[in-house]
Design a protein around this motif. Structure first.
Motif, PDB file in Angstrom:
ATOM      1  N   GLY A 329       0.728  -1.219   0.099  1.00 35.09           N
ATOM      2  CA  GLY A 329      -0.051   0.018  -0.053  1.00 35.09           C
ATOM      3  C   GLY A 329       0.878   1.444  -0.078  1.00 35.09           C
ATOM      4  O   GLY A 329       0.452   2.341   0.746  1.00 35.09           O
ATOM      5  N   ARG A 330       1.812   1.333  -0.890  1.00 36.65           N
ATOM      6  CA  ARG A 330       2.761   2.469  -0.981  1.00 36.65           C
ATOM      7  C   ARG A 330       2.988   2.909  -2.459  1.00 36.65           C
ATOM      8  O   ARG A 330       4.042   3.073  -2.766  1.00 36.65           O
ATOM      9  N   THR A 331       1.907   3.001  -3.438  1.00 36.67           N
ATOM     10  CA  THR A 331       1.701   3.279  -4.606  1.00 36.67           C
ATOM     11  C   THR A 331       2.003   4.591  -4.839  1.00 36.67           C
ATOM     12  O   THR A 331       2.151   5.337  -5.855  1.00 36.67           O
ATOM     13  N   GLY A 332       1.307   5.570  -3.886  1.00 35.60           N
ATOM     14  CA  GLY A 332       1.103   6.959  -3.884  1.00 35.60           C
ATOM     15  C   GLY A 332      -0.204   7.240  -4.542  1.00 35.60           C
ATOM     16  O   GLY A 332      -0.702   8.246  -4.771  1.00 35.60           O
ATOM     17  N   TYR A 333      -1.049   6.211  -4.713  1.00 38.90           N
ATOM     18  CA  TYR A 333      -2.365   6.447  -4.957  1.00 38.90           C
ATOM     19  C   TYR A 333      -3.419   6.026  -3.949  1.00 38.90           C
ATOM     20  O   TYR A 333      -3.565   4.981  -3.712  1.00 38.90           O
ATOM     21  N   PRO A 334      -3.941   6.858  -3.348  1.00 42.88           N
ATOM     22  CA  PRO A 334      -4.510   6.787  -2.040  1.00 42.88           C
ATOM     23  C   PRO A 334      -5.567   5.607  -2.118  1.00 42.88           C
ATOM     24  O   PRO A 334      -5.707   4.887  -1.113  1.00 42.88           O
ATOM     25  N   ILE A 335      -6.573   5.757  -3.301  1.00 46.53           N
ATOM     26  CA  ILE A 335      -7.543   4.625  -2.950  1.00 46.53           C
ATOM     27  C   ILE A 335      -6.911   3.211  -3.266  1.00 46.53           C
ATOM     28  O   ILE A 335      -7.248   2.194  -2.533  1.00 46.53           O
ATOM     29  N   VAL A 336      -5.775   3.160  -4.147  1.00 53.06           N
ATOM     30  CA  VAL A 336      -5.140   1.888  -4.185  1.00 53.06           C
ATOM     31  C   VAL A 336      -4.477   1.447  -2.675  1.00 53.06           C
ATOM     32  O   VAL A 336      -4.581   0.273  -2.473  1.00 53.06           O
ATOM     33  N   TRP A 344      -4.476  -6.206   4.113  1.00 56.86           N
ATOM     34  CA  TRP A 344      -3.377  -6.685   5.254  1.00 56.86           C
ATOM     35  C   TRP A 344      -3.817  -6.793   6.426  1.00 56.86           C
ATOM     36  O   TRP A 344      -3.870  -7.645   7.395  1.00 56.86           O
ATOM     37  N   HIS A 345      -4.866  -5.785   6.890  1.00 49.66           N
ATOM     38  CA  HIS A 345      -5.166  -5.692   8.201  1.00 49.66           C
ATOM     39  C   HIS A 345      -6.427  -6.705   8.388  1.00 49.66           C
ATOM     40  O   HIS A 345      -6.594  -7.328   9.779  1.00 49.66           O
ATOM     41  N   THR A 346      -7.403  -6.653   7.647  1.00 52.80           N
ATOM     42  CA  THR A 346      -8.614  -7.444   7.764  1.00 52.80           C
ATOM     43  C   THR A 346      -8.737  -8.815   6.952  1.00 52.80           C
ATOM     44  O   THR A 346      -9.660  -9.566   7.533  1.00 52.80           O
ATOM     45  N   GLY A 347      -7.974  -8.984   6.004  1.00 54.68           N
ATOM     46  CA  GLY A 347      -8.094 -10.270   5.404  1.00 54.68           C
ATOM     47  C   GLY A 347      -8.979 -10.218   4.336  1.00 54.68           C
ATOM     48  O   GLY A 347      -9.562 -11.191   3.652  1.00 54.68           O
ATOM     49  N   VAL A 348      -9.690  -8.832   3.816  1.00 57.19           N
ATOM     50  CA  VAL A 348     -10.701  -8.651   2.964  1.00 57.19           C
ATOM     51  C   VAL A 348     -10.406  -7.437   2.241  1.00 57.19           C
ATOM     52  O   VAL A 348      -9.502  -6.456   2.944  1.00 57.19           O
ATOM     53  N   MET A 349     -10.985  -7.219   1.051  1.00 58.69           N
ATOM     54  CA  MET A 349     -10.943  -5.622   0.651  1.00 58.69           C
ATOM     55  C   MET A 349     -12.090  -5.460  -0.273  1.00 58.69           C
ATOM     56  O   MET A 349     -12.812  -6.504  -0.600  1.00 58.69           O
ATOM     57  N   HIS A 350     -12.862  -4.199  -0.092  1.00 61.22           N
ATOM     58  CA  HIS A 350     -14.124  -3.886  -0.755  1.00 61.22           C
ATOM     59  C   HIS A 350     -14.050  -4.333  -2.140  1.00 61.22           C
ATOM     60  O   HIS A 350     -13.053  -4.202  -2.924  1.00 61.22           O
ATOM     61  N   ASN A 351     -15.117  -4.551  -2.509  1.00 60.28           N
ATOM     62  CA  ASN A 351     -15.362  -5.340  -4.074  1.00 60.28           C
ATOM     63  C   ASN A 351     -14.982  -4.453  -5.020  1.00 60.28           C
ATOM     64  O   ASN A 351     -14.222  -4.662  -5.948  1.00 60.28           O
ATOM     65  N   ARG A 352     -15.264  -3.138  -4.670  1.00 63.90           N
ATOM     66  CA  ARG A 352     -15.114  -2.142  -5.823  1.00 63.90           C
ATOM     67  C   ARG A 352     -13.559  -1.807  -5.570  1.00 63.90           C
ATOM     68  O   ARG A 352     -12.964  -1.708  -6.908  1.00 63.90           O
ATOM     69  N   VAL A 353     -12.938  -1.809  -4.697  1.00 65.96           N
ATOM     70  CA  VAL A 353     -11.485  -1.478  -4.435  1.00 65.96           C
ATOM     71  C   VAL A 353     -10.912  -2.547  -5.154  1.00 65.96           C
ATOM     72  O   VAL A 353      -9.634  -2.230  -5.674  1.00 65.96           O
ATOM     73  N   ARG A 354     -11.076  -3.769  -5.011  1.00 64.21           N
ATOM     74  CA  ARG A 354     -10.339  -4.835  -5.318  1.00 64.21           C
ATOM     75  C   ARG A 354     -10.148  -4.747  -6.983  1.00 64.21           C
ATOM     76  O   ARG A 354      -9.069  -5.199  -7.664  1.00 64.21           O
ATOM     77  N   MET A 355     -11.214  -4.373  -7.940  1.00 65.58           N
ATOM     78  CA  MET A 355     -11.103  -4.048  -9.204  1.00 65.58           C
ATOM     79  C   MET A 355     -10.099  -3.050  -9.457  1.00 65.58           C
ATOM     80  O   MET A 355      -9.404  -3.298 -10.469  1.00 65.58           O
ATOM     81  N   VAL A 356     -10.024  -2.024  -8.811  1.00 65.87           N
ATOM     82  CA  VAL A 356      -9.172  -0.823  -9.005  1.00 65.87           C
ATOM     83  C   VAL A 356      -7.816  -1.214  -8.785  1.00 65.87           C
ATOM     84  O   VAL A 356      -6.973  -0.943  -9.375  1.00 65.87           O
ATOM     85  N   VAL A 357      -7.538  -1.783  -7.505  1.00 61.37           N
ATOM     86  CA  VAL A 357      -6.174  -2.389  -7.167  1.00 61.37           C
ATOM     87  C   VAL A 357      -5.619  -3.248  -8.103  1.00 61.37           C
ATOM     88  O   VAL A 357      -4.498  -3.521  -8.667  1.00 61.37           O
ATOM     89  N   ALA A 358      -6.536  -4.429  -8.771  1.00 60.40           N
ATOM     90  CA  ALA A 358      -6.291  -5.288  -9.672  1.00 60.40           C
ATOM     91  C   ALA A 358      -5.982  -4.556 -10.899  1.00 60.40           C
ATOM     92  O   ALA A 358      -4.992  -5.049 -11.628  1.00 60.40           O
ATOM     93  N   SER A 359      -6.547  -3.733 -11.422  1.00 60.78           N
ATOM     94  CA  SER A 359      -6.565  -2.956 -12.507  1.00 60.78           C
ATOM     95  C   SER A 359      -5.086  -2.240 -12.322  1.00 60.78           C
ATOM     96  O   SER A 359      -4.379  -2.374 -13.591  1.00 60.78           O
ATOM     97  N   PHE A 360      -4.841  -1.611 -11.370  1.00 60.82           N
ATOM     98  CA  PHE A 360      -3.655  -0.844 -11.290  1.00 60.82           C
ATOM     99  C   PHE A 360      -2.265  -1.765 -11.645  1.00 60.82           C
ATOM    100  O   PHE A 360      -1.433  -1.389 -12.193  1.00 60.82           O
TER     101      PHE A 360
END
Length: 487
Positions: A329-336, A344-360
């Motif tokens: 989580g050190r890309t410089g893009y806050p939503i990513v 890392w903290h909870t073991g899940v990620m919000h569904n919309r954000v999963r698409m954003v980080v994967a695309s990134f």
């Protein structure tokens, strides 16, 4: 089988008492029942396709779920026997110890699980012990949804129409009210299996975020249908809101069945017709899980192979530094970065954000989707052998019913649209807390005075973007053009 000989019920990814066909059938016979879970980390390697070893977060969840299952069984007079080793030899040995004449289990329509189950069935038969296998993992068995060539469907919408066209799945089965246990059967302890991290113990966030087990799964489903479903269609895309069901890890470990979710949701819609649209949307997400499971049935190597072969020539980059920045989580893009830290903290990620980080990762950084899929596999408590690789291939453009590769999520616009007040970013990237809403998703555009007043020093307290969005998008499209030109 004589009237008094016990039956063994082999639990796998179905760690519940209710709507458990194998347990229900065994309990109905009125004979003693031995409930068994086998931690089999050896059979998976015997023949392809190999079952994947559980990731770290999933191992933690499994430990908690087994404890919960053991406690639940104790309340109805049963107990959970734990054994470690190859399933075929472990189950055959227990059958001899318990003088059992039959073993029941629920089918899992995945090639590795079926290969292991076949070995178990053969080992039992050689000892004169019968097997009974019942459906319990899906709404519809894969053989019921085939095309004219007898293959599974590769596009979700017609698949889901076919599933719905078959009508409601069977109603869930009740949990047994009482079991007759078999005394004197030795069991290993969950703590002996080293499923939970110790040095270091990184699971504090998981313990803080989750309560595994069937009771928690049922409570979560009820709370969601009582309070969360009314705004689901819109809120499910907002990571700053509690708008999702949070059922995915419970479904992953079978603490609740898809049939239970289906019927509870349909009942809620019947009771409150205004909820029909939201319920339909929610059930379509359950349908996506089903679609991915059916896809995995036909493509056992889904996590390794591009479904669309022309992606085999894609010019992925090997960039260990960029991959690590993304993971941490050190890309410089806050939503990513917020998404990766939430993971890392909870073991899940919000569904919309999963698409954003994967695309990134796949498009801005040109890193192979398999590297991201593997990271998610290790860090998600809901890491699912079907959904995880299918979702990654969907984003990458290489999979079934995939998004086109040229659909490159803009992390700035995605943040501004779905986290407009910056609440999600502030929760997971606290170093940006004092930035105003109009800068929270692109801190590099802030003036030096604005950064100073927010206590931010770019490059030190928070990283500069590791890639420019426009340049990253253009590079991704150029790479895609190369493989399209070879078609």
């Amino acid at each position: 089988m004589t009237p008094t000989q016990p039956i063994i019920v082999w639990f796998r990814d179905d760690l519940r008492l209710s709507d458990h066909p194998a347990l229900h059938e065994a309990a109905s016979r009125g004979v003693p029942v031995t409930c068994l879970y086998v931690l089999d980390e050896e059979s998976r390697a015997l023949k392809p396709p190999a079952a994947r070893p559980l990731g770290g977060a999933a191992r933690w969840w499994l430990a908690q779920s087994l404890r919960a299952l053991g406690n639940d069984l104790a309340t109805i007079g049963g107990s959970l026997v734990l054994r470690k080793g190859p399933a075929a030899s472990a189950i055959a040995a227990l059958a001899r110890e318990a003088n059992a004449n039959a073993v029941f289990w629920n089918d899992i329509a995945q090639a590795p699980h079926q290969a292991v189950a076949g070995d178990v069935e053969a080992a039992l038969a050689s000892n004169g012990i019968s097997s009974q296998i019942l459906p319990g993992d899906l709404l519809v068995e894969p053989k019921a949804i085939r095309n004219k060539e007898n293959r599974g469907l590769r596009v979700f919408t017609p698949f889901w129409r076919r599933v719905q066209g078959l009508g409601d799945p069977p109603k869930p089965l009740p949990a047994p009210k009482k079991l007759i246990s078999v005394p004197g059967i030795a069991s290993e302890a969950v703590s002996d299996w080293a499923l939970e991290p110790t040095r270091p113990d990184w699971a504090g966030g998981l313990r803080e975020s989750w309560r595994p087990g069937e009771a928690a799964a049922q409570a979560q489903l009820k709370a969601f249908l009582d309070d969360g479903i009314s705004g689901y269609s819109g809120d499910r895309d907002r990571p700053d809101r509690d708008g999702t069901s949070r059922l995915s890890p419970h479904l992953r470990f079978g603490e609740i069945s898809p049939r239970q979710v289906w019927h509870a949701a349909r009942f809620a819609a019947a009771e409150h017709p205004r909820l029909v649209g939201n319920v339909d949307k929610f059930l379509s997400e359950l349908g996506w899980r089903e679609f991915c499971r059916h896809l995995l049935f036909d493509v056992p190597d889904l996590a390794d192979r591009n479904l669309q072969a022309h992606f085999d020539g894609f010019p992925w980059k090997r960039d260990a530094k960029a991959l690590k920045a993304w993971q941490r989580g050190r890309t410089g893009y806050p939503i990513v970065d917020a998404g990766m830290r939430q993971l890392w903290h909870t073991g899940v990620m919000h569904n919309r954000v999963r698409m954003v980080v994967a695309s990134f990762l796949v498009k801005h950084l040109l890193i192979d989707w398999r590297a991201g899929e593997q990271w998610f596999w290790d860090t998600l408590v809901d890491a699912d052998a079907g959904s995880n690789p299918a979702n990654w291939q969907w984003v990458a453009g290489s999979g079934a019913d995939a998004a086109p590769y040229f659909r490159v999520f803009n992390p700035i616009l995605q943040g501004e649209k779905f986290d407009p007040d910056g609440g999600y970013v502030r929760r997971w990237v606290p170093e940006l807390t004092r930035l105003p809403d109009n800068l929270i998703h692109q801190p590099w555009t802030a003036t030096p005075i604005e950064l100073a007043s927010a206590g931010i020093e770019l490059g030190k307290t928070y990283p500069q973007p590791i890639v420019d969005h426009k340049q990253g998008r253009e590079r991704a499209l150029a790479a895609y053009a190369k493989i399209r030109g070879k078609d």
